[in-house]
Design a protein around this motif. Structure first.
Motif, PDB file in Angstrom:
ATOM      1  N   LEU A   1       0.824  -1.211   0.000  1.00 34.54           N
ATOM      2  CA  LEU A   1       0.000   0.000   0.000  1.00 34.54           C
ATOM      3  C   LEU A   1       0.859   1.263   0.000  1.00 34.54           C
ATOM      4  CD1 LEU A   1      -2.843  -1.023   2.472  1.00 34.54           C
ATOM      5  CD2 LEU A   1      -2.994  -0.782  -0.015  1.00 34.54           C
ATOM      6  N   GLN A   2       1.981   1.224   0.691  1.00 34.44           N
ATOM      7  CA  GLN A   2       2.867   2.380   0.719  1.00 34.44           C
ATOM      8  C   GLN A   2       3.596   2.560  -0.612  1.00 34.44           C
ATOM      9  OE1 GLN A   2       5.228   1.435   4.152  1.00 34.44           O
ATOM     10  NE2 GLN A   2       3.833   2.485   5.556  1.00 34.44           N
ATOM     11  N   ALA A   3       3.765   1.494  -1.368  1.00 31.36           N
ATOM     12  CA  ALA A   3       4.449   1.580  -2.661  1.00 31.36           C
ATOM     13  C   ALA A   3       3.537   2.098  -3.768  1.00 31.36           C
ATOM     14  CB  ALA A   3       5.007   0.215  -3.042  1.00 31.36           C
ATOM     15  N   MET A   4       2.214   1.993  -3.587  1.00 32.82           N
ATOM     16  CA  MET A   4       1.285   2.406  -4.646  1.00 32.82           C
ATOM     17  C   MET A   4       1.438   3.864  -5.072  1.00 32.82           C
ATOM     18  SD  MET A   4      -2.389   0.620  -4.751  1.00 32.82           S
ATOM     19  CE  MET A   4      -2.682  -0.167  -3.208  1.00 32.82           C
ATOM     20  N   PRO A   5       1.538   4.818  -4.138  1.00 32.25           N
ATOM     21  CA  PRO A   5       1.710   6.204  -4.591  1.00 32.25           C
ATOM     22  C   PRO A   5       2.974   6.399  -5.431  1.00 32.25           C
ATOM     23  CG  PRO A   5       1.118   6.166  -2.270  1.00 32.25           C
ATOM     24  CD  PRO A   5       1.370   4.743  -2.690  1.00 32.25           C
TER      25      PRO A   5
ATOM     26  N   GLY B   1     -15.088   6.719  -2.231  1.00 32.19           N
ATOM     27  CA  GLY B   1     -14.190   5.930  -3.077  1.00 32.19           C
ATOM     28  C   GLY B   1     -14.777   4.580  -3.429  1.00 32.19           C
ATOM     29  N   LEU B   2     -15.380   3.938  -2.437  1.00 35.88           N
ATOM     30  CA  LEU B   2     -15.963   2.611  -2.673  1.00 35.88           C
ATOM     31  C   LEU B   2     -17.222   2.666  -3.535  1.00 35.88           C
ATOM     32  CD1 LEU B   2     -15.498   1.030   0.859  1.00 35.88           C
ATOM     33  CD2 LEU B   2     -14.305   0.392  -1.250  1.00 35.88           C
ATOM     34  N   VAL B   3     -18.033   3.695  -3.345  1.00 39.40           N
ATOM     35  CA  VAL B   3     -19.321   3.776  -4.037  1.00 39.40           C
ATOM     36  C   VAL B   3     -19.204   4.415  -5.422  1.00 39.40           C
ATOM     37  CG1 VAL B   3     -21.627   4.824  -3.909  1.00 39.40           C
ATOM     38  CG2 VAL B   3     -20.624   3.769  -1.887  1.00 39.40           C
ATOM     39  N   VAL B   4     -18.299   5.390  -5.558  1.00 36.26           N
ATOM     40  CA  VAL B   4     -18.213   6.129  -6.822  1.00 36.26           C
ATOM     41  C   VAL B   4     -16.919   5.834  -7.582  1.00 36.26           C
ATOM     42  CG1 VAL B   4     -18.212   8.429  -7.866  1.00 36.26           C
ATOM     43  CG2 VAL B   4     -19.675   7.975  -5.905  1.00 36.26           C
ATOM     44  N   LEU B   5     -15.795   6.028  -6.933  1.00 39.10           N
ATOM     45  CA  LEU B   5     -14.512   5.961  -7.636  1.00 39.10           C
ATOM     46  C   LEU B   5     -14.195   4.566  -8.166  1.00 39.10           C
ATOM     47  CD1 LEU B   5     -11.982   7.557  -8.491  1.00 39.10           C
ATOM     48  CD2 LEU B   5     -10.929   6.763  -6.376  1.00 39.10           C
TER      49      LEU B   5
ATOM     50  N   GLY C   1      -6.643   5.705  -6.138  1.00 41.14           N
ATOM     51  CA  GLY C   1      -7.802   5.670  -5.254  1.00 41.14           C
ATOM     52  C   GLY C   1      -7.656   4.645  -4.152  1.00 41.14           C
ATOM     53  N   LEU C   2      -7.163   3.451  -4.494  1.00 39.12           N
ATOM     54  CA  LEU C   2      -6.949   2.419  -3.474  1.00 39.12           C
ATOM     55  C   LEU C   2      -5.916   2.869  -2.460  1.00 39.12           C
ATOM     56  CD1 LEU C   2      -7.011  -0.804  -5.683  1.00 39.12           C
ATOM     57  CD2 LEU C   2      -8.804   0.024  -4.136  1.00 39.12           C
ATOM     58  N   SER C   3      -4.895   3.544  -2.940  1.00 42.31           N
ATOM     59  CA  SER C   3      -3.870   4.061  -2.030  1.00 42.31           C
ATOM     60  C   SER C   3      -4.457   5.101  -1.080  1.00 42.31           C
ATOM     61  CB  SER C   3      -2.736   4.671  -2.857  1.00 42.31           C
ATOM     62  OG  SER C   3      -1.782   5.257  -2.024  1.00 42.31           O
ATOM     63  N   ARG C   4      -5.247   6.021  -1.618  1.00 42.25           N
ATOM     64  CA  ARG C   4      -5.881   7.040  -0.775  1.00 42.25           C
ATOM     65  C   ARG C   4      -6.884   6.418   0.191  1.00 42.25           C
ATOM     66  NH1 ARG C   4      -6.715  12.295  -2.728  1.00 42.25           N
ATOM     67  NH2 ARG C   4      -7.815  12.523  -0.768  1.00 42.25           N
ATOM     68  N   MET C   5      -7.639   5.411  -0.277  1.00 46.75           N
ATOM     69  CA  MET C   5      -8.611   4.761   0.600  1.00 46.75           C
ATOM     70  C   MET C   5      -7.908   3.998   1.720  1.00 46.75           C
ATOM     71  SD  MET C   5     -11.798   3.567  -1.795  1.00 46.75           S
ATOM     72  CE  MET C   5     -10.844   2.734  -3.020  1.00 46.75           C
ATOM     73  N   ALA C   6      -6.731   3.436   1.436  1.00 49.11           N
ATOM     74  CA  ALA C   6      -5.963   2.769   2.489  1.00 49.11           C
ATOM     75  C   ALA C   6      -5.561   3.790   3.551  1.00 49.11           C
ATOM     76  CB  ALA C   6      -4.734   2.088   1.900  1.00 49.11           C
ATOM     77  N   GLY C   7      -5.160   4.978   3.132  1.00 43.72           N
ATOM     78  CA  GLY C   7      -4.838   6.046   4.077  1.00 43.72           C
ATOM     79  C   GLY C   7      -6.046   6.479   4.879  1.00 43.72           C
ATOM     80  N   ASP C   8      -7.200   6.557   4.206  1.00 44.19           N
ATOM     81  CA  ASP C   8      -8.443   6.922   4.901  1.00 44.19           C
ATOM     82  C   ASP C   8      -8.818   5.859   5.930  1.00 44.19           C
ATOM     83  OD1 ASP C   8      -8.708   9.251   3.394  1.00 44.19           O
ATOM     84  OD2 ASP C   8      -9.936   8.268   1.864  1.00 44.19           O
ATOM     85  N   LEU C   9      -8.649   4.605   5.544  1.00 40.88           N
ATOM     86  CA  LEU C   9      -8.952   3.512   6.470  1.00 40.88           C
ATOM     87  C   LEU C   9      -8.019   3.564   7.681  1.00 40.88           C
ATOM     88  CD1 LEU C   9     -10.838   1.109   6.784  1.00 40.88           C
ATOM     89  CD2 LEU C   9      -9.154  -0.289   5.593  1.00 40.88           C
TER      90      LEU C   9
END
Length: 182
Positions: A8-12, A102-106, A158-166
């Motif tokens: 997850l940290q490598a995604m950005p 992110g889950l519903v739209v992105l 988006g997955l990277s940002r959602m991981a940060g949000d989580l």
């Protein structure tokens, strides 16, 4: 768990590197098709007539730049957002809203871009589609392939940002219970 966190940290970094690479390829091309018409004004009129095809080529290059950089822009949080209520909310509430959005739209939007964009580019490739406007441009499928590639980059961002949000929601929940926040 540690390996998952490292991914997850490598995604950005991956999204940034892929977007920067696309920019390095497309930006000089955009510069060339933007400058060429001005240079052709002073050459033989018959040869310069072919320069009328450059605006569609410019549009195709610009289209590629936009689609291939949208994930990077999202990752940097430089995208357009309507912040009527968001600025007055706590970090945890903003993280929840971003996570659900992110889950519903992105994610569905990115999956649609990838699915339909791949079909669109594949069909263009299979039929050998060309553009008569752009001097019988034989690689029109390359321009269309920017759609699914841009969708993948946006999905990764988006997955990277959602991981940060989580992680933010989790940190807030731990603080609320009095646990350590490490």
């Amino acid at each position: 768990m540690q390996r998952w966190r490292e991914c997850l940290q490598a995604m950005p970094r991956l999204v940034s590197a892929l977007s920067a690479g696309a920019g390095l390829v497309l930006l000089p091309l955009l510069f060339a098709v933007a400058i060429l018409p001005a240079l052709l004004r002073n050459v033989d009129a018959e040869w310069a007539r072919g320069a009328g095809a450059l605006p569609p080529l410019q549009s195709g290059v610009l289209f590629g730049i936009v689609l291939l950089s949208v994930g990077w822009i999202f990752l940097l949080d430089e995208h357009v957002r309507i912040d009527l209520f968001r600025r007055h909310q706590s970090a945890a509430t903003r993280a929840w809203v971003d996570l659900v959005g992110g889950l519903v739209v992105l994610v569905p939007f990115c999956l649609a871009l990838i699915w339909f964009g791949t079909r669109f580019a594949r069909e263009s490739y299979e039929i050998g589609e060309t553009s008569e406007v752009v001097l019988d441009y034989p690689l029109l499928w390359v321009v269309k392939a920017a759609i699914p590639v841009g969708g993948v980059l946006l999905l990764l961002a988006g997955l990277s940002r959602m991981a940060g949000d989580l992680a933010e929601v989790y940190r807030h929940g731990r603080r609320g219970r009095g646990d350590r926040t490490d």
